[in-house]
Design an enzyme around this catalytic site. Structure first.
Site, PDB file in Angstrom:
ATOM      1  CB  SER A 181     -24.127  -2.864 -12.735  1.00  0.00           C
ATOM      2  OG  SER A 181     -24.854  -3.790 -13.537  1.00  0.00           O
ATOM      3  CE1 TYR A 196     -19.638  -5.988 -13.230  1.00  0.00           C
ATOM      4  CE2 TYR A 196     -21.974  -6.565 -13.248  1.00  0.00           C
ATOM      5  CZ  TYR A 196     -20.953  -5.699 -13.585  1.00  0.00           C
ATOM      6  OH  TYR A 196     -21.241  -4.528 -14.270  1.00  0.00           O
ATOM      7  CE  LYS A 200     -19.863  -2.880 -11.432  1.00  0.00           C
ATOM      8  NZ  LYS A 200     -19.047  -1.647 -11.545  1.00  0.00           N
ATOM      9  CB  ILE A 229     -24.216  -0.624 -21.907  1.00  0.00           C
ATOM     10  CG1 ILE A 229     -25.198   0.038 -20.925  1.00  0.00           C
ATOM     11  CG2 ILE A 229     -23.652   0.384 -22.898  1.00  0.00           C
ATOM     12  CD1 ILE A 229     -26.326   0.785 -21.563  1.00  0.00           C
ATOM     13  CB  THR A 231     -18.927  -2.037 -23.083  1.00  0.00           C
ATOM     14  OG1 THR A 231     -19.000  -3.250 -22.301  1.00  0.00           O
ATOM     15  CG2 THR A 231     -19.952  -1.046 -22.573  1.00  0.00           C
TER      16      THR A 231
END
Length: 292
Positions: A181, A196, A200, A229, A231
């Site tokens: 990411s 997170y 990544k 993005i 999602t």
């Protein structure tokens, strides 16, 4: 290394020279054959939905037999629809349940897939991951941190490790793609996603490290770092804060959030021989987010 992948391959500028003495031979474009995954076996972790399912469809459209690995006991309705579509294409998309954060289970499920396909796994896309909870860094719960790292870091490593063993054993010049990411390179502004982001960043370094070790066997390892993005995972954040989408869109030069299908091209390229000289790279698809 696959002997067919050399600088002497009769494609590109070499192809017209090869065909010059054969003026009556019917010719066609070579570029599409470089993207073909016909007779290849591909595995996608986190393939039941979201980015992972989109990647499954891309691989199947390129001709691969595709296996999705995910946690639900039964695949989603979206997956079932995608599997039917793949059968109509003349390829296949099958589901396997496994927790890839368990190293033994990750290895076992990859080996099972390989054993059912003449010992082959040609492509692995490690797309399984979670966002985790949002917490102030000084109050981030240890258990939440461990969960994010176990899945986003451990699960990626174990599945890539298992695929690399299979490729090396079979002498396959395969492609391993780790889904990272932009959060591994820059911090999400005003978002408290420290775990997170750390996970990544680790994936990006994992890709470089694996690429350096496995290159001698013709195995390529790259990371893909999407920007914002839309999602199912990011939708939870966007729906809880109506101003968030406009804010995220303002952070890149294109002024919008990306769509899942806009990663199809880079997945097709990284998975195939079209990217045969690309390894150890982090491919950023972010609408230019990190250019500012």
């Amino acid at each position: 290394m696959d002997p067919s992948i050399t600088s002497e391959a009769a494609i590109g500028v070499r192809n017209p020279a090869k065909l010059a003495p054969l003026p009556h031979k019917v010719v066609g474009p070579e570029i599409f054959s470089e993207f073909s995954l016909k007779d290849k076996v591909a595995v996608v972790t986190g393939g039941d939905g979201g980015l992972g399912l989109e990647f499954c469809i891309v691989l199947a459209e390129l001709g691969a037999a595709v296996y999705a690995i995910d946690l639900p006991a039964k695949p989603s309705a979206d997956f079932e629809a995608a599997a039917k579509y793949c059968r109509r294409l003349g390829t296949s998309l099958e589901y396997r349940r496994a927790d890839i954060s368990d190293s033994l289970r990750a290895t076992a499920i990859l080996e099972e897939i390989a054993n059912n396909n003449d010992g082959r796994v040609d492509v692995l896309i490690a797309a399984a991951g979670i966002l985790g909870d949002e917490h102030d860094v000084e109050a981030y719960p240890a258990e939440s941190f461990r969960k994010v790292m176990d899945i986003n870091c451990g699960g990626v490593f174990y599945s890539a490790q298992a695929a690399a063993k299979i490729m090396k054993r079979k002498g396959i010049a395969g492609s391993i793609i780790l889904i990272a990411s932009i959060s591994g390179s820059v911090t999400n502004r005003d978002m408290k996603w420290s775990a997170y982001n750390v996970s990544k960043s680790a994936v990006v370094q994992m890709g470089r490290s694996m690429a350096c070790e496995l290159g001698q066997f013709g195995i390529r390892v790259n990371t893909l770092s999407p920007g914002h993005i839309r999602t199912k995972m990011t939708a939870q954040t966007l729906e809880s804060d109506t101003k968030m989408e406009a804010f995220w869109a303002s952070l890149n030069p294109l002024g919008r959030i990306g769509a899942i299908h806009e990663l199809r091209g880079v997945i097709a390229w990284l998975s195939s021989e079209a990217s045969s000289f690309c390894t150890g790279s982090d491919i950023i698809v972010s609408g230019g987010h990190t250019a500012w």
